[in-house]
Design an enzyme around this catalytic site. Structure first.
Site, PDB file in Angstrom:
ATOM      1  N   SER A  22       0.834  -1.214   0.000  1.00 18.53           N
ATOM      2  CA  SER A  22       0.000   0.000   0.000  1.00 18.53           C
ATOM      3  C   SER A  22       0.864   1.258   0.000  1.00 18.53           C
ATOM      4  CB  SER A  22      -0.876   0.050   1.261  1.00 18.53           C
ATOM      5  OG  SER A  22      -1.803  -1.010   1.266  1.00 18.53           O
ATOM      6  N   ILE A  23       0.418   2.250  -0.763  1.00 18.33           N
ATOM      7  CA  ILE A  23       1.109   3.538  -0.759  1.00 18.33           C
ATOM      8  C   ILE A  23       1.105   4.109   0.672  1.00 18.33           C
ATOM      9  CG2 ILE A  23       1.036   5.913  -1.645  1.00 18.33           C
ATOM     10  CD1 ILE A  23      -0.172   4.685  -4.269  1.00 18.33           C
ATOM     11  N   ASP A  68     -14.199   2.894   9.243  1.00 18.64           N
ATOM     12  CA  ASP A  68     -14.829   2.710   7.931  1.00 18.64           C
ATOM     13  C   ASP A  68     -15.318   4.089   7.497  1.00 18.64           C
ATOM     14  OD1 ASP A  68     -16.506   2.301   5.808  1.00 18.64           O
ATOM     15  OD2 ASP A  68     -17.745   0.762   6.786  1.00 18.64           O
ATOM     16  N   ILE A  96      -7.263   6.342   0.388  1.00 14.77           N
ATOM     17  CA  ILE A  96      -8.429   5.457   0.343  1.00 14.77           C
ATOM     18  C   ILE A  96      -9.204   5.652  -0.955  1.00 14.77           C
ATOM     19  CG2 ILE A  96     -10.733   5.155   1.370  1.00 14.77           C
ATOM     20  CD1 ILE A  96      -9.429   5.770   4.110  1.00 14.77           C
ATOM     21  N   TYR A 159     -10.567   3.287 -16.239  1.00 14.71           N
ATOM     22  CA  TYR A 159     -10.601   3.976 -14.945  1.00 14.71           C
ATOM     23  C   TYR A 159     -12.038   4.443 -14.641  1.00 14.71           C
ATOM     24  CZ  TYR A 159      -8.299   6.194 -10.942  1.00 14.71           C
ATOM     25  OH  TYR A 159      -7.894   6.529  -9.669  1.00 14.71           O
ATOM     26  N   LYS A 166     -12.036  10.839  -8.811  1.00 14.08           N
ATOM     27  CA  LYS A 166     -10.784  11.577  -8.595  1.00 14.08           C
ATOM     28  C   LYS A 166     -10.946  13.047  -8.994  1.00 14.08           C
ATOM     29  CE  LYS A 166      -8.122   8.291  -6.932  1.00 14.08           C
ATOM     30  NZ  LYS A 166      -7.941   8.191  -5.468  1.00 14.08           N
ATOM     31  N   THR A 197      -0.272  -2.299  -6.468  1.00 15.58           N
ATOM     32  CA  THR A 197      -0.800  -2.511  -5.111  1.00 15.58           C
ATOM     33  C   THR A 197      -2.001  -3.449  -5.201  1.00 15.58           C
ATOM     34  OG1 THR A 197      -2.319  -0.643  -5.307  1.00 15.58           O
ATOM     35  CG2 THR A 197      -0.147  -0.157  -4.377  1.00 15.58           C
ATOM     36  N   SER A 199      -5.121  -2.714  -4.785  1.00 15.42           N
ATOM     37  CA  SER A 199      -6.175  -2.043  -5.559  1.00 15.42           C
ATOM     38  C   SER A 199      -5.956  -2.200  -7.056  1.00 15.42           C
ATOM     39  CB  SER A 199      -6.200  -0.543  -5.248  1.00 15.42           C
ATOM     40  OG  SER A 199      -6.936  -0.321  -4.088  1.00 15.42           O
TER      41      SER A 199
END
Ligand code: NDP
Ligand code: KAL
Length: 257
Positions: A22-23, A68, A96, A159, A166, A197, A199
């Protein structure tokens, strides 16, 4: 001599560590290296033990809390508890995002209303929800970062709805920067190049995006999570003190093409 700023006794909240790729994990390690006191948040109980074993690798003992980001009460109680356990908050790394896998392939307009709402909720609204909950506890010169991607600025195949999320996130960064600037809080985004990653796993044409960047980007190579993290350290520390409302691309320069 170390190039790291010293963050001893400063509390940073890192949200979005799924595993060691993970970043957010690279960001946590970099902040830890600089001496920061860390609070790591995870989405649900089932991720706790994995995060505990990762956290044991850090130099300083971290506080682990469940959060969460689809649940306002959970966000509020997480930040109350961060304040109780660790005092004022010097910075937050929000790393996230989520969209239903089915909507991350094929035609953009085939997504459902529910898939759109969920992606925007988790990937864009959550930044504002988190900043709002942290507001009473921010230090004088606090700093917030989030992670974004080029697909919010222009069309990147597959995407899809994450691009719209985004774009909303990038815009939220500007509105938050303007609102929180008078309180001394900076808000910025890092637009990362493709990084393998969890994701990224199994979605779209990830390998061809990696090799296209390697062939065409000014630096002719991909970027690492550690490179994203060092830009994160710059923004989260006093080194970035004059920067807010900005998106810094850490993508080998690919975005200029
Ligand atoms: P990871 O899969 O490692 O991280 C994604 C994180 O999102 C996970 O930790 C996941 O938590 C968390 N998350 C999802 N839903 C929720 C929720 N409801 N509440 C709290 N947390 C949630 O991937 P990355 O490190 O790649 O992604 C981090 C950020 O970087 C994202 O914003 C992504 O869009 C962005 N980014 C990534 C790029 C890449 O190439 N990898 C490029 C550009 C931007 P959990 O596992 O606990 O569910
Ligand atoms: C153009 C790119 C290729 C890939 C297309 C879409 C990527 C979307 C990112 C989004 C965050 C991925 C998911 O939401 C995956 C999710 O549906 C399934 N995975 C999970 O649930 C795992 C277990 C958890 C940990 O993941 C999450 N997110 O909770 C974009 C590439 C080149 C760059 C990337 C990967 C950008 C980005 O935003 O991540």
């Amino acid at each position: 001599m170390s190039i790291y700023p010293t963050l001893t006794n400063k509390t940073y909240v890192v949200m979005g560590i799924a595993n060691k790729r993970s970043i957010a994990w690279a960001i946590a390690k970099t902040l830890d290296e600089a001496g920061a006191k860390l609070v790591l948040t995870y989405a649900a109980e089932r991720f706790k033990s994995g995060l505990e074993s990762l956290a044991s690798e850090l130099k300083q003992e971290a506080i682990l809390l469940e959060c969460d980001v689809t649940n306002d009460e959970a966000i509020d109680s997480t930040f109350r508890s961060i304040h109780e356990q660790a005092g004022e908050i010097q910075g937050i790394a929000h790393s996230i995002a989520f969209a239903d896998k089915e909507a991350l392939r094929g035609e953009f307009s085939e997504m459902t209303r529910g898939q759109f709402a969920q992606a925007l909720d988790i990937s864009a609204y959550s930044l504002t929800a988190v900043v709002k909950a942290a507001k009473p506890y921010f230090a004088q010169d606090a700093s917030v970062i989030t992670l974004t991607y080029l697909g919010g600025e222009r069309v990147v195949p597959n995407y899809n709805l994450m691009g719209v999320a985004k774009a909303a996130l990038d815009s939220s960064v500007k509105y938050l920067a303007n609102e929180y600037g008078p309180h001394g809080v900076r808000v910025n985004a890092i637009s990362a190049g493709p990084i393998r990653t969890l994701s990224a796993k199994g979605v779209g044409d990830f390998n061809s995006i990696l090799s296209e960047l390697e062939q065409k980007a000014p630096l002719r190579r991909n970027v690492s999570a550690e490179e994203v993290a060092s830009t994160g350290l710059f923004l989260l520390s006093g080194m970035g003190s004059g920067v807010t409302g900005e998106v810094i691309h850490v993508d080998s320069g690919y975005h200029i093409l």
